[in-house]
Motif scaffolding. Structure first.
Motif, PDB file in Angstrom:
ATOM      1  N   MET A  24     -24.037  15.276  52.725  1.00 40.10           N
ATOM      2  CA  MET A  24     -23.613  14.124  51.966  1.00 40.10           C
ATOM      3  C   MET A  24     -23.969  14.375  50.501  1.00 40.10           C
ATOM      4  N   ARG A  25     -23.040  14.074  49.600  1.00 39.97           N
ATOM      5  CA  ARG A  25     -23.282  14.267  48.168  1.00 39.97           C
ATOM      6  C   ARG A  25     -23.762  12.975  47.524  1.00 39.97           C
ATOM      7  N   VAL A  26     -24.796  13.101  46.674  1.00 35.83           N
ATOM      8  CA  VAL A  26     -25.283  11.980  45.865  1.00 35.83           C
ATOM      9  C   VAL A  26     -25.605  12.514  44.466  1.00 35.83           C
ATOM     10  N   THR A  27     -25.734  11.598  43.525  1.00 37.10           N
ATOM     11  CA  THR A  27     -26.065  11.947  42.151  1.00 37.10           C
ATOM     12  C   THR A  27     -27.317  11.184  41.746  1.00 37.10           C
ATOM     13  N   VAL A  28     -28.243  11.876  41.086  1.00 41.20           N
ATOM     14  CA  VAL A  28     -29.436  11.239  40.528  1.00 41.20           C
ATOM     15  C   VAL A  28     -29.303  11.309  39.010  1.00 41.20           C
ATOM     16  N   VAL A  29     -29.508  10.174  38.346  1.00 46.52           N
ATOM     17  CA  VAL A  29     -29.346  10.100  36.894  1.00 46.52           C
ATOM     18  C   VAL A  29     -30.616   9.542  36.276  1.00 46.52           C
ATOM     19  N   TYR A  30     -31.043  10.174  35.175  1.00 47.01           N
ATOM     20  CA  TYR A  30     -32.212   9.710  34.424  1.00 47.01           C
ATOM     21  C   TYR A  30     -31.964   9.941  32.945  1.00 47.01           C
TER      22      TYR A  30
ATOM     23  N   LEU B  18     -26.575  16.707  40.761  1.00 48.16           N
ATOM     24  CA  LEU B  18     -25.670  16.549  41.898  1.00 48.16           C
ATOM     25  C   LEU B  18     -26.344  17.205  43.093  1.00 48.16           C
ATOM     26  N   LEU B  19     -26.515  16.461  44.172  1.00 47.08           N
ATOM     27  CA  LEU B  19     -27.287  16.943  45.317  1.00 47.08           C
ATOM     28  C   LEU B  19     -26.500  16.856  46.617  1.00 47.08           C
ATOM     29  N   GLU B  20     -26.853  17.739  47.531  1.00 47.31           N
ATOM     30  CA  GLU B  20     -26.412  17.649  48.927  1.00 47.31           C
ATOM     31  C   GLU B  20     -27.647  17.239  49.726  1.00 47.31           C
TER      32      GLU B  20
ATOM     33  N   ALA C 251     -30.400  10.328  54.613  1.00 46.87           N
ATOM     34  CA  ALA C 251     -31.312  10.412  53.465  1.00 46.87           C
ATOM     35  C   ALA C 251     -31.559   9.043  52.838  1.00 46.87           C
ATOM     36  N   THR C 252     -32.737   8.924  52.224  1.00 53.77           N
ATOM     37  CA  THR C 252     -33.108   7.709  51.503  1.00 53.77           C
ATOM     38  C   THR C 252     -33.194   8.030  50.013  1.00 53.77           C
ATOM     39  N   VAL C 253     -33.385   7.001  49.203  1.00 55.45           N
ATOM     40  CA  VAL C 253     -33.537   7.182  47.766  1.00 55.45           C
ATOM     41  C   VAL C 253     -34.723   8.097  47.473  1.00 55.45           C
ATOM     42  N   SER C 254     -35.820   7.919  48.166  1.00 53.79           N
ATOM     43  CA  SER C 254     -37.005   8.739  47.969  1.00 53.79           C
ATOM     44  C   SER C 254     -36.728  10.216  48.244  1.00 53.79           C
ATOM     45  N   MET C 255     -36.018  10.499  49.322  1.00 55.72           N
ATOM     46  CA  MET C 255     -35.693  11.879  49.661  1.00 55.72           C
ATOM     47  C   MET C 255     -34.803  12.521  48.598  1.00 55.72           C
ATOM     48  N   ALA C 256     -33.865  11.768  48.065  1.00 52.38           N
ATOM     49  CA  ALA C 256     -32.976  12.297  47.028  1.00 52.38           C
ATOM     50  C   ALA C 256     -33.744  12.567  45.738  1.00 52.38           C
ATOM     51  N   LEU C 257     -34.679  11.682  45.383  1.00 50.89           N
ATOM     52  CA  LEU C 257     -35.472  11.898  44.170  1.00 50.89           C
ATOM     53  C   LEU C 257     -36.348  13.138  44.310  1.00 50.89           C
ATOM     54  N   GLN C 258     -36.914  13.353  45.480  1.00 41.76           N
ATOM     55  CA  GLN C 258     -37.720  14.550  45.707  1.00 41.76           C
ATOM     56  C   GLN C 258     -36.856  15.805  45.624  1.00 41.76           C
ATOM     57  N   ALA C 259     -35.665  15.755  46.183  1.00 43.12           N
ATOM     58  CA  ALA C 259     -34.772  16.914  46.168  1.00 43.12           C
ATOM     59  C   ALA C 259     -34.237  17.219  44.769  1.00 43.12           C
ATOM     60  N   SER C 260     -34.185  16.211  43.904  1.00 47.65           N
ATOM     61  CA  SER C 260     -33.615  16.406  42.569  1.00 47.65           C
ATOM     62  C   SER C 260     -34.509  17.240  41.656  1.00 47.65           C
ATOM     63  N   GLY C 261     -35.810  17.232  41.897  1.00 44.38           N
ATOM     64  CA  GLY C 261     -36.725  17.933  41.005  1.00 44.38           C
ATOM     65  C   GLY C 261     -37.073  17.129  39.772  1.00 44.38           C
TER      66      GLY C 261
END
Length: 103
Positions: free
Chosen positions: A1-7, A18-20, A25-35
């Motif tokens: 699943m693709r999601v985008t983290v913006v800061y 841009l993440l897979e 996945a939860t918001v927390s998991m996506a933030l950890q994966a984003s670096g």
């Protein structure tokens, strides 16, 4: 699943990842994966205000395909206070319904 983290670390500067992520996945998991925590170590994203497509979100919120996770900076000035100060500097006659219009 693709999601985008913006800061946005500063005004007019935006970082986007841009993440897979796995399907559950939860918001927390996506933030950890984003670096985000590695690139911006001074940001406490666990305490920061978060949103998904502009709506407030929690770290445990599940994600959907193409979600956009936004990490918000804290406000430096209260918007209501800033508006009052601008109005005070302008004067009552220069703003609002009762402004005197030049002909």
């Amino acid at each position: 699943m693709r999601v985008t983290v913006v800061y946005s670390p500063a005004p007019r500067e935006v970082r986007e990842w841009l993440l897979e992520v796995p399907a559950q996945a939860t918001v927390s998991m996506a933030l950890q994966a984003s670096g985000l925590g590695i690139e911006f170590p001074d940001v406490d994203w666990k305490a920061a205000a978060l949103g998904v497509w502009g709506r407030k979100a929690s770290l445990a919120q599940p994600l959907r395909e193409d979600d956009r996770i936004e990490v918000y900076r804290p406000l430096l000035v209260d918007p209501k206070l800033a508006r009052r100060e601008r109005f005070r500097k302008q004067g009552a006659r220069a703003a609002g319904l009762f402004a005197r219009k030049k002909k």
